[in-house]
Design a protein around this motif. Structure first.
Motif, PDB file in Angstrom:
ATOM      1  N   GLY A  83      -3.017  -0.428   6.770  1.00  0.00           N
ATOM      2  CA  GLY A  83      -3.573  -0.547   5.427  1.00  0.00           C
ATOM      3  C   GLY A  83      -4.593   0.520   5.089  1.00  0.00           C
ATOM      4  N   ALA A  84      -5.077   1.255   6.087  1.00  0.00           N
ATOM      5  CA  ALA A  84      -6.092   2.292   5.844  1.00  0.00           C
ATOM      6  C   ALA A  84      -5.513   3.422   5.001  1.00  0.00           C
ATOM      7  CB  ALA A  84      -6.608   2.833   7.176  1.00  0.00           C
ATOM      8  N   VAL A  85      -6.373   3.996   4.166  1.00  0.00           N
ATOM      9  CA  VAL A  85      -5.973   5.103   3.292  1.00  0.00           C
ATOM     10  C   VAL A  85      -6.584   6.390   3.844  1.00  0.00           C
ATOM     11  CG1 VAL A  85      -6.066   6.064   0.960  1.00  0.00           C
ATOM     12  CG2 VAL A  85      -5.822   3.591   1.290  1.00  0.00           C
ATOM     13  N   ILE A  86      -5.743   7.355   4.192  1.00  0.00           N
ATOM     14  CA  ILE A  86      -6.205   8.600   4.822  1.00  0.00           C
ATOM     15  C   ILE A  86      -5.703   9.785   4.013  1.00  0.00           C
ATOM     16  CG2 ILE A  86      -6.152  10.002   6.916  1.00  0.00           C
ATOM     17  CD1 ILE A  86      -5.799   7.488   8.539  1.00  0.00           C
ATOM     18  N   GLY A  87      -6.611  10.698   3.700  1.00  0.00           N
ATOM     19  CA  GLY A  87      -6.299  11.842   2.861  1.00  0.00           C
ATOM     20  C   GLY A  87      -5.589  12.959   3.616  1.00  0.00           C
ATOM     21  N   ARG A  88      -5.541  14.109   2.990  1.00  0.00           N
ATOM     22  CA  ARG A  88      -4.836  15.264   3.545  1.00  0.00           C
ATOM     23  C   ARG A  88      -5.759  16.074   4.458  1.00  0.00           C
ATOM     24  NH1 ARG A  88      -0.298  16.123  -0.264  1.00  0.00           N
ATOM     25  NH2 ARG A  88       0.074  18.179   0.667  1.00  0.00           N
ATOM     26  N   ARG A 106       3.280   3.533   4.573  1.00  0.00           N
ATOM     27  CA  ARG A 106       4.329   3.376   3.566  1.00  0.00           C
ATOM     28  C   ARG A 106       5.013   2.013   3.699  1.00  0.00           C
ATOM     29  NH1 ARG A 106       6.817   7.297   0.634  1.00  0.00           N
ATOM     30  NH2 ARG A 106       4.745   8.247   0.828  1.00  0.00           N
ATOM     31  N   LEU A 107       5.291   1.606   4.943  1.00  0.00           N
ATOM     32  CA  LEU A 107       5.872   0.275   5.165  1.00  0.00           C
ATOM     33  C   LEU A 107       4.937  -0.827   4.685  1.00  0.00           C
ATOM     34  CD1 LEU A 107       7.352   0.817   8.749  1.00  0.00           C
ATOM     35  CD2 LEU A 107       8.648   0.552   6.625  1.00  0.00           C
ATOM     36  N   TRP A 108       3.646  -0.618   4.912  1.00  0.00           N
ATOM     37  CA  TRP A 108       2.643  -1.606   4.475  1.00  0.00           C
ATOM     38  C   TRP A 108       2.671  -1.748   2.960  1.00  0.00           C
ATOM     39  CZ3 TRP A 108      -0.414  -4.857   7.262  1.00  0.00           C
ATOM     40  CH2 TRP A 108      -1.496  -5.443   6.604  1.00  0.00           C
ATOM     41  N   LEU A 109       2.728  -0.634   2.260  1.00  0.00           N
ATOM     42  CA  LEU A 109       2.767  -0.671   0.798  1.00  0.00           C
ATOM     43  C   LEU A 109       4.064  -1.294   0.289  1.00  0.00           C
ATOM     44  CD1 LEU A 109       1.294   2.854  -0.067  1.00  0.00           C
ATOM     45  CD2 LEU A 109       0.109   0.650  -0.077  1.00  0.00           C
ATOM     46  N   TRP A 110       5.157  -1.133   1.052  1.00  0.00           N
ATOM     47  CA  TRP A 110       6.434  -1.738   0.683  1.00  0.00           C
ATOM     48  C   TRP A 110       6.501  -3.214   1.090  1.00  0.00           C
ATOM     49  CZ3 TRP A 110       9.896   2.800   2.781  1.00  0.00           C
ATOM     50  CH2 TRP A 110       9.860   3.866   1.871  1.00  0.00           C
ATOM     51  N   ARG A 111       5.399  -3.718   1.667  1.00  0.00           N
ATOM     52  CA  ARG A 111       5.257  -5.117   2.057  1.00  0.00           C
ATOM     53  C   ARG A 111       6.099  -5.483   3.293  1.00  0.00           C
ATOM     54  NH1 ARG A 111       2.008  -7.155  -1.566  1.00  0.00           N
ATOM     55  NH2 ARG A 111       2.141  -9.245  -0.661  1.00  0.00           N
ATOM     56  N   LEU A 150       2.429   8.944  12.510  1.00  0.00           N
ATOM     57  CA  LEU A 150       2.917   7.574  12.609  1.00  0.00           C
ATOM     58  C   LEU A 150       2.258   6.684  11.558  1.00  0.00           C
ATOM     59  CD1 LEU A 150       3.020   7.172  16.492  1.00  0.00           C
ATOM     60  CD2 LEU A 150       4.979   7.206  14.941  1.00  0.00           C
ATOM     61  N   HIS A 151       0.976   6.966  11.288  1.00  0.00           N
ATOM     62  CA  HIS A 151       0.279   6.160  10.282  1.00  0.00           C
ATOM     63  C   HIS A 151       0.896   6.346   8.896  1.00  0.00           C
ATOM     64  CE1 HIS A 151      -2.799   4.269   7.876  1.00  0.00           C
ATOM     65  NE2 HIS A 151      -2.913   5.385   7.186  1.00  0.00           N
ATOM     66  N   ARG A 152       1.302   7.548   8.570  1.00  0.00           N
ATOM     67  CA  ARG A 152       1.905   7.768   7.254  1.00  0.00           C
ATOM     68  C   ARG A 152       3.147   6.913   7.061  1.00  0.00           C
ATOM     69  NH1 ARG A 152       1.078  14.246   7.837  1.00  0.00           N
ATOM     70  NH2 ARG A 152      -1.187  14.225   7.504  1.00  0.00           N
ATOM     71  N   ILE A 153       3.915   6.755   8.126  1.00  0.00           N
ATOM     72  CA  ILE A 153       5.107   5.900   8.041  1.00  0.00           C
ATOM     73  C   ILE A 153       4.702   4.427   7.949  1.00  0.00           C
ATOM     74  CG2 ILE A 153       7.235   5.220   9.199  1.00  0.00           C
ATOM     75  CD1 ILE A 153       7.173   7.966  10.603  1.00  0.00           C
TER      76      ILE A 153
END
Length: 235
Positions: free
Chosen positions: A71-76, A43-48, A37-40
């Motif tokens: 807004g958190a950045v999470i790796g693989r 992506r919405l956050w980056l698309w504003r 869910l965070h990945r989605i």
């Protein structure tokens, strides 16, 4: 997308011996669902589309008990085990192959809009209930023991425990995955200092007792000499 899901499932099998089969992992691991869910939402956050991102983030928290700011950045291949009560702040960054257990907080300590949450390197393990506070960096391969409170940077490969967190003295670089950030040899420097103080106090007590015994013998000898001298004078 499917490659990322396969990576997530593989990470669970590598780090959780309770995982039995792929269907079970896909359907019963809330940590994985929260990350999907965070990945989605990210992506919405980056698309504003920030309102939609926050709403989806709150839905994820309701469903999984895990709060991850979009807004958190999470790796693989990040694995959140159990997950209940995990909080990951807006400017937090988590490196690849890291593991977080339930009750972990990656929190901010400032009201400023800039970087105010922790950064975790690759392969970091954060034990249950640990709090990493402020814009500190936990470098690659570091381990944070359960319920520790980290407010300073942790070097690569080190293990930190306690409140506030202190580095334990590992004589050998530990690169093996350790559940809950527990190592075989956790020589807490505070405990070592307390033991050293206790030993020092015991040695002082021993020396004082020896001196008291010596002084007591000398007093007895002096009393005996005086008593002997007085008896000779009277006769």
């Amino acid at each position: 997308m499917f490659n990322r899901i396969r990576e997530d499932v593989k990470a669970v099998f590598e780090r959780d011996p309770a995982a039995r089969n792929t269907l079970e992992v896909l359907t019963t691991y809330p940590g994985m669902h929260a990350l999907w869910l965070h990945r989605i939402s990210h992506r919405l956050w980056l698309w504003r589309f920030k309102w939609f991102a926050r709403v989806l983030s709150n839905i994820g928290r309701f469903l999984t008990g895990i709060e991850i700011h979009p807004g958190a950045v999470i790796g693989r291949r990040v694995f959140i085990d159990h997950g209940m009560g995990v909080v990951i702040g807006e400017t937090a960054e988590i490196g690849d192959d890291s593991t977080l257990y339930h009750g972990v907080t990656l929190g901010g300590t400032s009201w400023s809009k800039g970087k105010r949450h922790p950064t975790l390197g690759r392969g970091v393990v954060i034990g249950a209930g640990a709090k990493i506070l402020g814009p500190v960096t936990v470098h690659d391969g570091a381990k944070i023991g359960s319920n520790a409170v980290v407010v300073k940077d942790v070097p690569a490969g080190a293990t930190a425990v306690g409140i506030p967190a202190r580095l334990v003295e590992n004589t050998v670089q530990d690169t093996v995955f350790r559940a809950y950030g527990i190592s075989d040899d956790m020589n807490d420097p505070m405990v070592k200092t307390l033991y050293a103080l206790i030993e020092h106090v015991n040695s002082l007590d021993k020396k004082i007792n020896e001196k008291n015994q010596t002084a007591g013998k000398k007093r007895q000898e002096l009393v005996a000499e005086k008593t002997g001298g007085s008896g000779g004078a009277n006769s």
